[in-house]
Design an enzyme around this catalytic site. Structure first.
Site, PDB file in Angstrom:
ATOM      1  N   GLY A  12      40.541  33.218  33.659  1.00  0.00           N
ATOM      2  CA  GLY A  12      40.628  34.276  34.662  1.00  0.00           C
ATOM      3  C   GLY A  12      40.200  35.600  34.033  1.00  0.00           C
ATOM      4  O   GLY A  12      39.568  35.613  32.974  1.00  0.00           O
ATOM      5  N   TYR A  13      40.555  36.695  34.671  1.00  0.00           N
ATOM      6  CA  TYR A  13      40.150  38.001  34.135  1.00  0.00           C
ATOM      7  C   TYR A  13      40.608  38.183  32.694  1.00  0.00           C
ATOM      8  O   TYR A  13      39.850  38.575  31.825  1.00  0.00           O
ATOM      9  CB  TYR A  13      40.729  39.129  34.990  1.00  0.00           C
ATOM     10  CG  TYR A  13      40.123  39.248  36.366  1.00  0.00           C
ATOM     11  CD1 TYR A  13      38.854  39.797  36.526  1.00  0.00           C
ATOM     12  CD2 TYR A  13      40.804  38.807  37.487  1.00  0.00           C
ATOM     13  CE1 TYR A  13      38.286  39.914  37.787  1.00  0.00           C
ATOM     14  CE2 TYR A  13      40.240  38.924  38.758  1.00  0.00           C
ATOM     15  CZ  TYR A  13      38.982  39.483  38.897  1.00  0.00           C
ATOM     16  OH  TYR A  13      38.433  39.589  40.140  1.00  0.00           O
ATOM     17  N   ASN A  37      39.835  25.649  30.536  1.00  0.00           N
ATOM     18  CA  ASN A  37      39.891  26.048  31.942  1.00  0.00           C
ATOM     19  C   ASN A  37      39.718  24.826  32.840  1.00  0.00           C
ATOM     20  O   ASN A  37      39.020  23.883  32.495  1.00  0.00           O
ATOM     21  CB  ASN A  37      38.808  27.092  32.256  1.00  0.00           C
ATOM     22  CG  ASN A  37      39.084  27.812  33.566  1.00  0.00           C
ATOM     23  OD1 ASN A  37      40.186  28.299  33.788  1.00  0.00           O
ATOM     24  ND2 ASN A  37      38.092  27.876  34.438  1.00  0.00           N
ATOM     25  N   LYS A  38      40.349  24.891  33.999  1.00  0.00           N
ATOM     26  CA  LYS A  38      40.338  23.795  34.969  1.00  0.00           C
ATOM     27  C   LYS A  38      38.923  23.507  35.475  1.00  0.00           C
ATOM     28  O   LYS A  38      38.569  22.379  35.752  1.00  0.00           O
ATOM     29  CB  LYS A  38      41.217  24.228  36.144  1.00  0.00           C
ATOM     30  CG  LYS A  38      41.753  23.112  36.980  1.00  0.00           C
ATOM     31  CD  LYS A  38      42.507  23.685  38.180  1.00  0.00           C
ATOM     32  CE  LYS A  38      43.888  24.190  37.799  1.00  0.00           C
ATOM     33  NZ  LYS A  38      44.723  24.479  39.001  1.00  0.00           N
ATOM     34  N   VAL A  81      45.815  22.324  32.191  1.00  0.00           N
ATOM     35  CA  VAL A  81      46.982  22.395  31.307  1.00  0.00           C
ATOM     36  C   VAL A  81      48.169  21.742  32.006  1.00  0.00           C
ATOM     37  O   VAL A  81      48.465  22.036  33.168  1.00  0.00           O
ATOM     38  CB  VAL A  81      47.311  23.863  30.962  1.00  0.00           C
ATOM     39  CG1 VAL A  81      48.577  23.942  30.112  1.00  0.00           C
ATOM     40  CG2 VAL A  81      46.137  24.519  30.248  1.00  0.00           C
ATOM     41  N   GLU A 170      42.862  43.137  52.902  1.00  0.00           N
ATOM     42  CA  GLU A 170      41.434  42.973  52.607  1.00  0.00           C
ATOM     43  C   GLU A 170      40.858  41.785  53.383  1.00  0.00           C
ATOM     44  O   GLU A 170      39.719  41.822  53.844  1.00  0.00           O
ATOM     45  CB  GLU A 170      41.229  42.794  51.097  1.00  0.00           C
ATOM     46  CG  GLU A 170      41.513  44.073  50.310  1.00  0.00           C
ATOM     47  CD  GLU A 170      40.824  44.107  48.951  1.00  0.00           C
ATOM     48  OE1 GLU A 170      40.905  43.089  48.249  1.00  0.00           O
ATOM     49  OE2 GLU A 170      40.215  45.134  48.602  1.00  0.00           O
ATOM     50  N   ALA A 317      43.752  42.779  38.596  1.00  0.00           N
ATOM     51  CA  ALA A 317      42.621  42.491  37.717  1.00  0.00           C
ATOM     52  C   ALA A 317      42.449  43.625  36.708  1.00  0.00           C
ATOM     53  O   ALA A 317      42.209  43.389  35.523  1.00  0.00           O
ATOM     54  CB  ALA A 317      41.360  42.327  38.555  1.00  0.00           C
ATOM     55  N   LYS A 379      34.632  50.948  45.365  1.00  0.00           N
ATOM     56  CA  LYS A 379      35.029  49.551  45.218  1.00  0.00           C
ATOM     57  C   LYS A 379      33.918  48.754  44.526  1.00  0.00           C
ATOM     58  O   LYS A 379      34.167  47.963  43.618  1.00  0.00           O
ATOM     59  CB  LYS A 379      35.311  48.962  46.611  1.00  0.00           C
ATOM     60  CG  LYS A 379      35.776  47.515  46.611  1.00  0.00           C
ATOM     61  CD  LYS A 379      37.266  47.415  46.458  1.00  0.00           C
ATOM     62  CE  LYS A 379      37.755  45.984  46.465  1.00  0.00           C
ATOM     63  NZ  LYS A 379      39.188  45.918  46.157  1.00  0.00           N
TER      64      LYS A 379
END
Lengths: 406, 406
Positions: A12-13, A37-38, A81, A170, A317, A379
């Site tokens: 992820g981030y 990672n998955k 995991v 959002e 994030a 943004k």
């Protein structure tokens, strides 16, 4: 340590940026870096609501790991995991077991449904690429179904979003842009479609400046979004949702309930025996788990208290990316045998919430409020800045958002 | 007759072309022309399998009625026909009742499921724009679902097409082109997807030259399509289909059964008391119903015997379009008080079946067999020729198929 094994869980981030920084700062002879990672891709979870609404293709949101990770410097393992055994310094994956000397735990969030009946079975969540594109398909499928049934089913055209926080708002913003396209595509009268945001608090976007909240609600309402605030979801059924407001139970027929009102840290954190607070590891200033000197926790799995407010920083994030700088620095220090680890100090540079791709609200440095076009530009600047940090100009050009005039 | 009312029911190939011809050949003072259709658009039912597979957008397939019908010369009523009372010269619509002096009945086909259990409830049919785009969405939805379930459901990736006739074969051909795109879009291993055509006869495409049938099956099998011939569908369940072959019952798990093995004339023909043969009006040589001098029947609702073979002509677009010439001519003759009506003589110019957009087989004038690229070009020539006839060069340019190199 003799060429220590650094294992990073989650791309992820936090995990991804840590990996990218360590592959630059550590010499290949100093340590072995393994990223788990998955999927074989990283995705920007802050863009998933756009994929779910169908306003952005999911391939814009994800980035193949190999595009930013140097595979000759980092071992990449595509696996899930199962558990972590910090006392044994082992990580159990579905297909293997890894030993580590230093662990970076960045396994992200999962949906929390607080035991509300039916939510887990019948509601959608915007959690990953798979679940986001499923929402897009589900909405399209229901719109396509509408004219194929003799008895018209209004539930196919009602979209209920539970939660008026960042993600919920959002998402309804993107839906407001998307609905006219969908109506055109499936020959449906736009007046029949309802997008309903249900929020438990008296107002949406808790924590945001009230003026901006009002601006956001006006903007969204003018594009057809309905708000029901002070309402608690009581049950999610296959074709309706039930909520309570002013002590009365109400029911809305819908085939599409999207639950955007609760996330929690990956439950592996708790299950692996780390000392937790609200399901997260309350990390020390140097980002290490309270009880293990060789485990760093990053992103949504870590809890950092804001001394000023007495409340934890939100799992954003922005913070995860900032944390990666300290985590990478401190991992390097451990590898090089230095005892002095640096402390993390979050700098909230600003927060912008999009209201569809034509409007946004935000607060930037020094609490300056922005809204409208300038906020939509801000943004995109934030999004593009991350891409530049992660993968340099090449990645920015491939995945960046440049159409500032919509 | 004193300015007779001509009412044309249905804007399919037959009704639409009759309308276009009459609006040119009849003076506005000679007759009132009224066209009735369920939608405000005409569609090319021979292209629907492409919309269903997702290889062509449905807006390419449909044409707004107002784009080809001159609304100052023709009254257009968007409504659904409920019944026809030929003795009273009335047509009952959902929202009104029409009187006519001359009726042109072109209400097309509907699916026939022959009482096979579950087919009506659980199978899809490629019948109109709504049902075609629903199939596209349904397939995409199932592919999107695949990675969202812990227990992988192979039924989501199995697509069963019942019927190896024209529509069934053209549809699996498009699917063969579409599947790799879908696999890419939803991260699914192409080897897991099955497209299965189940046909009752010993061979698909009955009536086609055996050499061409062999070519077609090879072409489709090389792209992953499976054929099960000599197999009768016994039951369609929500998540499987059951068929019988060699006295054994077999079951295939599938969420997607598309029934392409049976159509019949619109049941209004029979219900309205016309004398019928196999549910169709067996028209006189001048295309009038056997029992009413003021009713013409056209397209899939009309039955015309082929004297050479002793079997009826197949219900194709080609024949419906040819019929419209005679029907329009004869309607005009009646309006102008002429007794001599012309007789219809079908000219089968050729038949081309596509096998996806990269391959096709066909028979053209003088029984010449064609296949491969030249057949795909011929198919497009046929499609484009119709557009030219219907709406002139403007329509051809907007909706035509020009990419002969795929």
């Amino acid at each position: 340590m003799n060429k220590p094994n650094i294992v990073i869980l989650g791309a992820g981030y936090g995990g991804m940026m840590t990996t990218v920084k360590l592959q630059k700062s550590l010499n290949i002879n100093e340590a072995t870096i393994t990223l788990v990672n998955k999927n074989d891709y990283h995705y920007q979870s802050t863009w998933l609501h756009e994929n779910a609404a169908g306003t952005l293709h999911h391939d814009r949101t994800r980035i193949p790991v190999k595009d930013v990770v140097n595979m000759s410097k980092v071992n990449f393992i595509e696996d899930t995991v199962v558990s972590i055994k910090p006392d044994e310094k082992k990580v159990k994956l579905e297909n293997s077991v890894l030993d580590y000397d230093i662990l970076v735990l960045g396994l992200g969030f999962e949906a929390a449904t607080f035991g509300i009946p039916g939510l887990e079975e019948h509601a959608f969540t915007i959690g990953n690429i798979n679940s986001a594109r499923l929402i897009k398909e589900h909405i399209e499928y229901n719109f396509a179904m509408y004219h194929n049934e003799k008895e018209k089913n209004q539930g196919r055209l009602n979209i209920v979003v539970g939660g008026g926080g960042f993600t919920g708002i959002e998402f309804v913003g993107e839906l407001a842009n998307r609905i006219p396209e969908l109506c055109n595509e499936y020959d449906i009268d736009k007046a029949l479609v309802r997008v309903i945001n249900v929020e438990g608090s008296p107002s949406v976007l808790p924590g945001f400046d009230p003026q901006l909240v009002e601006y956001a609600m006006n903007s969204l309402e003018s594009r057809g979004v309905e708000f029901i605030t002070g309402a608690m979801l009581k049950e999610c059924k296959p074709d309706s949702i039930v909520y309570q407001k002013d002590d009365k139970l109400e029911e809305i027929p819908t085939q599409t309930t999207v639950w955007a009102a609760g996330v929690r840290a990956n439950s592996i954190v708790e299950a692996s025996g780390f000392q937790t607070n609200r399901g997260k590891a309350e990390v020390r200033p140097d980002m290490r788990a309270p009880d293990y000197d060789d485990v760093f926790v990053i992103g949504d799995c870590a809890l950092i208290m804001n001394e000023e407010t007495g409340r934890p920083y939100p799992p954003t994030a922005q913070i995860a990316i900032q944390e990666s700088g300290i985590v990478a620095h401190n991992v390097k220090s451990l590898v090089q045998g230095k005892d002095e680890l640096e402390a993390f100090e979050p700098k909230i540079l600003g927060t912008v919430a999009s209201l569809g791709h034509t409007d946004a609200i935000g607060v930037v440095l020094n609490q300056r409020k922005i809204f409208g076009w300038s906020a939509t530009v801000m943004k995109k600047v934030i999004d593009n800045r991350y891409l530049l940090k992660l993968g340099g100009p090449g990645l920015l050009i491939r995945k960046g958002k440049f159409n500032i005039f919509y």
